[in-house]
Each structure stands twice: as C-alpha cells, then as structure tokens.
Design an enzyme around this catalytic site. Structure first.
Site, PDB file in Angstrom:
ATOM      1  N   ASP A 181      45.550  32.687  42.347  1.00  0.00           N
ATOM      2  CA  ASP A 181      45.064  33.683  43.307  1.00  0.00           C
ATOM      3  C   ASP A 181      46.042  34.861  43.390  1.00  0.00           C
ATOM      4  O   ASP A 181      45.630  36.030  43.425  1.00  0.00           O
ATOM      5  CB  ASP A 181      44.889  33.026  44.689  1.00  0.00           C
ATOM      6  N   LYS A 185      45.668  38.941  42.397  1.00  0.00           N
ATOM      7  CA  LYS A 185      45.996  40.047  43.312  1.00  0.00           C
ATOM      8  C   LYS A 185      47.012  40.998  42.676  1.00  0.00           C
ATOM      9  O   LYS A 185      46.911  42.220  42.828  1.00  0.00           O
ATOM     10  CB  LYS A 185      46.535  39.494  44.625  1.00  0.00           C
TER      11      LYS A 185
HETATM   12  N1  LIG Z   1      39.221  33.111  53.134  1.00  0.00           N
HETATM   13  C1  LIG Z   1      40.039  34.162  53.098  1.00  0.00           C
HETATM   14  O1  LIG Z   1      40.978  34.307  53.877  1.00  0.00           O
HETATM   15  C2  LIG Z   1      39.814  35.212  52.068  1.00  0.00           C
HETATM   16  C3  LIG Z   1      38.891  35.045  51.071  1.00  0.00           C
HETATM   17  N2  LIG Z   1      38.714  36.006  50.132  1.00  0.00           N
HETATM   18  C4  LIG Z   1      37.744  35.773  49.089  1.00  0.00           C
HETATM   19  O2  LIG Z   1      36.452  35.627  49.666  1.00  0.00           O
HETATM   20  C5  LIG Z   1      35.645  34.842  48.819  1.00  0.00           C
HETATM   21  C6  LIG Z   1      34.939  33.773  49.633  1.00  0.00           C
HETATM   22  O3  LIG Z   1      35.896  32.939  50.230  1.00  0.00           O
HETATM   23  P1  LIG Z   1      35.448  31.846  51.319  1.00  0.00           P
HETATM   24  O4  LIG Z   1      34.372  32.405  52.169  1.00  0.00           O
HETATM   25  O5  LIG Z   1      36.688  31.383  51.939  1.00  0.00           O
HETATM   26  O6  LIG Z   1      34.832  30.710  50.359  1.00  0.00           O
HETATM   27  P2  LIG Z   1      33.750  29.600  50.748  1.00  0.00           P
HETATM   28  O7  LIG Z   1      33.917  28.495  49.782  1.00  0.00           O
HETATM   29  O8  LIG Z   1      33.798  29.308  52.196  1.00  0.00           O
HETATM   30  O9  LIG Z   1      32.348  30.327  50.431  1.00  0.00           O
HETATM   31  C7  LIG Z   1      31.956  30.636  49.132  1.00  0.00           C
HETATM   32  C8  LIG Z   1      30.477  30.934  49.153  1.00  0.00           C
HETATM   33  O10 LIG Z   1      30.098  31.407  47.859  1.00  0.00           O
HETATM   34  C9  LIG Z   1      28.844  30.783  47.540  1.00  0.00           C
HETATM   35  N3  LIG Z   1      28.620  30.826  46.092  1.00  0.00           N
HETATM   36  C10 LIG Z   1      29.291  30.183  45.125  1.00  0.00           C
HETATM   37  N4  LIG Z   1      28.748  30.477  43.911  1.00  0.00           N
HETATM   38  C11 LIG Z   1      27.705  31.321  44.149  1.00  0.00           C
HETATM   39  C12 LIG Z   1      26.759  31.972  43.329  1.00  0.00           C
HETATM   40  N5  LIG Z   1      26.785  31.826  42.011  1.00  0.00           N
HETATM   41  N6  LIG Z   1      25.827  32.757  43.914  1.00  0.00           N
HETATM   42  C13 LIG Z   1      25.797  32.918  45.252  1.00  0.00           C
HETATM   43  N7  LIG Z   1      26.679  32.323  46.099  1.00  0.00           N
HETATM   44  C14 LIG Z   1      27.623  31.532  45.546  1.00  0.00           C
HETATM   45  C15 LIG Z   1      28.984  29.395  48.067  1.00  0.00           C
HETATM   46  O11 LIG Z   1      27.729  28.780  48.123  1.00  0.00           O
HETATM   47  P3  LIG Z   1      27.562  27.214  48.456  1.00  0.00           P
HETATM   48  O12 LIG Z   1      27.820  27.075  49.908  1.00  0.00           O
HETATM   49  O13 LIG Z   1      26.141  26.970  48.080  1.00  0.00           O
HETATM   50  O14 LIG Z   1      28.544  26.527  47.570  1.00  0.00           O
HETATM   51  C16 LIG Z   1      29.597  29.698  49.443  1.00  0.00           C
HETATM   52  O15 LIG Z   1      28.576  30.038  50.346  1.00  0.00           O
HETATM   53  C17 LIG Z   1      36.578  34.278  47.735  1.00  0.00           C
HETATM   54  O16 LIG Z   1      36.447  35.047  46.556  1.00  0.00           O
HETATM   55  C18 LIG Z   1      37.959  34.489  48.322  1.00  0.00           C
HETATM   56  O17 LIG Z   1      38.962  34.692  47.344  1.00  0.00           O
HETATM   57  C19 LIG Z   1      39.408  37.179  50.137  1.00  0.00           C
HETATM   58  C20 LIG Z   1      40.317  37.420  51.108  1.00  0.00           C
HETATM   59  C21 LIG Z   1      40.634  36.445  52.127  1.00  0.00           C
HETATM   60  N1  LIG Z   2      43.299  32.197  49.468  1.00  0.00           N
HETATM   61  C1  LIG Z   2      43.731  33.525  49.714  1.00  0.00           C
HETATM   62  C2  LIG Z   2      42.813  34.175  50.705  1.00  0.00           C
HETATM   63  C3  LIG Z   2      42.911  35.634  50.650  1.00  0.00           C
HETATM   64  O1  LIG Z   2      42.811  36.274  49.629  1.00  0.00           O
HETATM   65  C4  LIG Z   2      45.155  33.526  50.250  1.00  0.00           C
HETATM   66  O2  LIG Z   2      45.661  32.459  50.525  1.00  0.00           O
HETATM   67  O3  LIG Z   2      45.756  34.602  50.360  1.00  0.00           O
END
Ligand SMILES: NC(=O)C1=CN([C@@H]2O[C@H](COP(=O)(O)OP(=O)(O)OC[C@H]3O[C@@H](n4cnc5c(N)ncnc54)[C@H](OP(=O)(O)O)[C@@H]3O)[C@@H](O)[C@H]2O)C=CC1
Ligand SMILES: N[C@@H](CC=O)C(=O)O
Length: 343
Positions: A181, A185
C-alpha cells in the site's frame, strides 16, 4: 439551472458507504447517484454508462483498469483506489493521456494521505515552477496506528485485528503489512512530482512472514499470530537504542524504498499520533527545511470527505465552464449592442 450530475459508485464497503452517507447529508440537487455496485450486486436507476462521474471506492484491479477507458469517454473519475496511478507506469500514463485527450478530470486526493493536501501541494509547487527533489515520510495510516500502539503488552496480531475492524487497513491487511500500500502511495506521489517511476523500482521491505503471505484471504486470521514473535524482536531491538518503530517511505534522487525504520523521539518523521501520516517534501523552494504535512491518513470518513471534495471540484469546474460559455455568448451579444450604439 443545469441538470444534476449523474454519479456511479463502485464499492459499498467502509469508504463506499461513507461516501453515500456523506452525499445523502450533503443533499444537493446538483448531484444524483444513479448506479451503485459492489462485487456481488448492482443497484441502478440508470445504466452505469449514463454516469458523468464514476466513483471508485473499491480496491479492485479490474475496476482500476477501467479508469483510462472512462476518462477517454469524457467521464470524470474520482478514486480512493490506488491501483490507477499507483500501479504500472503504463496505466498511470494511460490515465494522464485520457485526461488530456478528453478533458475529463481524475480526482485522486483520497489515494494518498486519505485526502491530506499532499498531492495538491506537490501539484501546486510544480505548477508554480518548483522542482521536487524528494519526499519522505509515514504514508500508512494503519501502520502508523499499529506502531503507535505496539508496546509489547498486546500481541501485534491483536492490534492488526483492531486496525482492520476500525477500517484503517486494506480489505486484505497484508497489502498494508507487506508495504505494498505504501509503495503504491509513493509511486503516486513521485509521479505527481513529475518523475516517471516504474513500479518495480521501489525497494520494499515486507513485514509479512511466509506462512501469512501464503494463506488464503479467508484464512489469514489463523496466520496473523506468525507476526507476533518477529515484531516483538524488532520492538525490543529498537528499544535498546532508545528508538521507536516507524514504517517509512523515501524517494530521493531516483531511489525509492519503503520499510521499517527505527527513529528516535524528536526525529522530524517521528511525530504524530493515531493514524497520522507525516510527509516531508524537499524541493528547490524547500531545500533547507522541508515542507511538512501531517494529519490523519486513514479512516472511511476522511477518505469519503476527500472524494466528495473532488466531486464538488469537478461540478464547480463544469459550472465554471458553463458560466464562461454563457458570459462569452452574452458579451458577444453585448458587443453587438455596443457596436449598434456607437454606430
Ligand atoms: N479505509 C481507508 O482508510 C482508506 C481506503 N482507501 C481505499 O479505498 C478503497 C476501499 O477501501 P475500503 O472501503 O476500506 O474497502 P472494503 O473492503 O470495505 O470495500 C471494498 C468494496 O469494493 C467492492 N468491490 C470489490 N471488487 C469490486 C468490483 N470488481 N466491482 C465493484 N465493487 C467491487 C467490494 O464489494 P463486496 O462487498 O461485494 O466484496 C466492497 O464493497 C481501497 O482501494 C482503499 O485502498 C483509501 C484511503 C483510505
Ligand atoms: N490502508 C490504508 C488506508 C488508506 O489509504 C492505510 O493504512 O493507510
């Protein structure tokens, strides 16, 4: 008043749900969600192809692989998924080229620092003629949180479970623990700084033991305890030198690496608490003392807020373009009017 901008949202996990909640609270008639999908379901008022803005709140490579295609069609993309500009250089370039060709915008504020003004600052410095020499810092919110809490009283694996439950880790926490990750970044930052960094040139020091790396995603919980002994040894060794563990990314003079470092209290990169990211930018302008940006670097709410900021910036840019078009039209009419008056 112009028609509301149709939005399609991919991903309904931690970040996706926070985005929907924020859009609902925002309740602005200028935006309308027409399509939502995750990996199992689709909910549609309109076909996803009707969207003018696609929001990617997945961690999916398949979805990220579509960013350039959407942009090329003139669809704006706002993403928290780092696999757009943080994967291969070819994909990052394709995104760039698609934006240039179609004029569509790519909102990626959420991909680094969960919306901290990191990318924005690098781009503003470059736009002002500055040359970026390097960036160094803590880029992982989950690893920052883990090392802020890891004092040997609670096993490291227990803390990993807590960080995962709090929504700080990636869907697969090994993506954080392996340094992947942070590598993504660092690539996004370096590329925003104008350096065409190939993905495999970043040296990465992983914290993931082999047994954990080899486990299936649904079986990793049983293997998390393999982290405990090696992490305890690293903590003990750091303490002997009066230092603390920090997972640091560095890019300078073409060399990029991410890995664990022992930093003494008072080190410029050692400050901050919780999920804080802390990044020092060195440039021609900031050659002596770096520009330092610090703040929460993980969490669904801050990430969703950053995505909404990007959406609103796109909406405002579209409105601005519309306003310029109508001013141009009315001033043309006005000048005709002035011409008649003078004549
Ligand atoms: N959490 C954080 O603090 C941060 C997260 N991010 C980024 O945000 C993104 C999401 O993170 P987060 O919400 O924590 O992850 P989650 O695992 O909570 O959610 C991921 C979602 O993506 C869906 N998904 C996976 N594959 C597909 C696809 N092919 N088509 C449509 N939907 C899909 C999943 O569906 P299903 O439920 O059906 O598996 C799920 O709803 C990541 O890329 C992460 O790096 C960035 C900054 C900070
Ligand atoms: N998994 C990531 C979420 C934000 O990008 C982190 O730990 O920083």
């Amino acid at each position: 008043m112009s028609a509301p901008l149709p939005i399609a949202l991919y991903g309904t996990g931690q970040v996706g749900r926070a985005v929907l909640a924020r859009l609902e609270r925002f309740a602005d008639a200028s935006l309308v969600v027409v399509h939502v999908e995750n990996s199992r379901h689709e909910w549609s008022d309109l076909d996803a192809d009707a969207a003018q803005i696609v929001l990617d709140a997945t961690a999916s490579d398949t979805v990220a692989a579509r960013h350039a295609e959407w942009l090329a069609r003139g669809v704006h993309v706002v993403t928290a998924n780092k696999l757009g500009r943080g994967a291969s250089l070819a994909r990052a370039d394709a995104i760039e080229q698609a934006c240039i060709a179609s004029g569509a915008r790519y909102g990626d504020a959420a991909t680094v620092g969960a919306g901290l003004p990191l990318l924005r600052s690098l781009r503003a410095l470059r736009a002002g003629g500055d040359a970026i020499h390097g960036v160094a810092g803590v880029l992982s919110g989950s690893l920052a949180w883990l090392f802020a809490h890891f004092d040997g009283r609670v096993p490291f694996s227990t803390l990993v479970r807590e960080a995962r439950a709090a929504g700080y880790t990636e869907p697969d926490p090994r993506i954080d623990l392996s340094g992947e990750d942070v590598r993504r970044k660092l690539l996004i930052l370096a590329r925003a700084a104008g350096v065409a960094l190939e993905a495999d040139t970043v040296q990465v020091e992983s914290l993931v033991p082999d047994a954990l790396a080899a486990a299936d995603l649904d079986a990793i919980d049983e293997q998390l305890a393999t982290l405990d002994a090696p992490m305890q040894s690293l903590l003990d060794a750091a303490r002997e030198t009066g230092a603390r563990l920090h997972f640091v990314a560095r890019w300078h003079d073409g060399v990029a690496r991410v890995g664990l470092e022992t930093l003494v209290a008072g080190h410029p990169l050692a400050a901050g608490g919780g999920t804080d990211n802390r990044v020092a930018i060195r440039s021609a302008r900031y050659a002596g003392q770096p520009l330092v940006i610090q703040g929460p670097g993980a969490g669904a709410d801050v990430t969703a807020a950053a995505m909404l900021d990007d959406v609103l910036a796109i909406r405002d840019a579209l409105r601005g373009a519309q306003a310029i078009r109508s001013v141009a039209t009315s001033s043309k009419n006005a000048s005709i009017g002035w011409g008649r008056l003078i004549a």
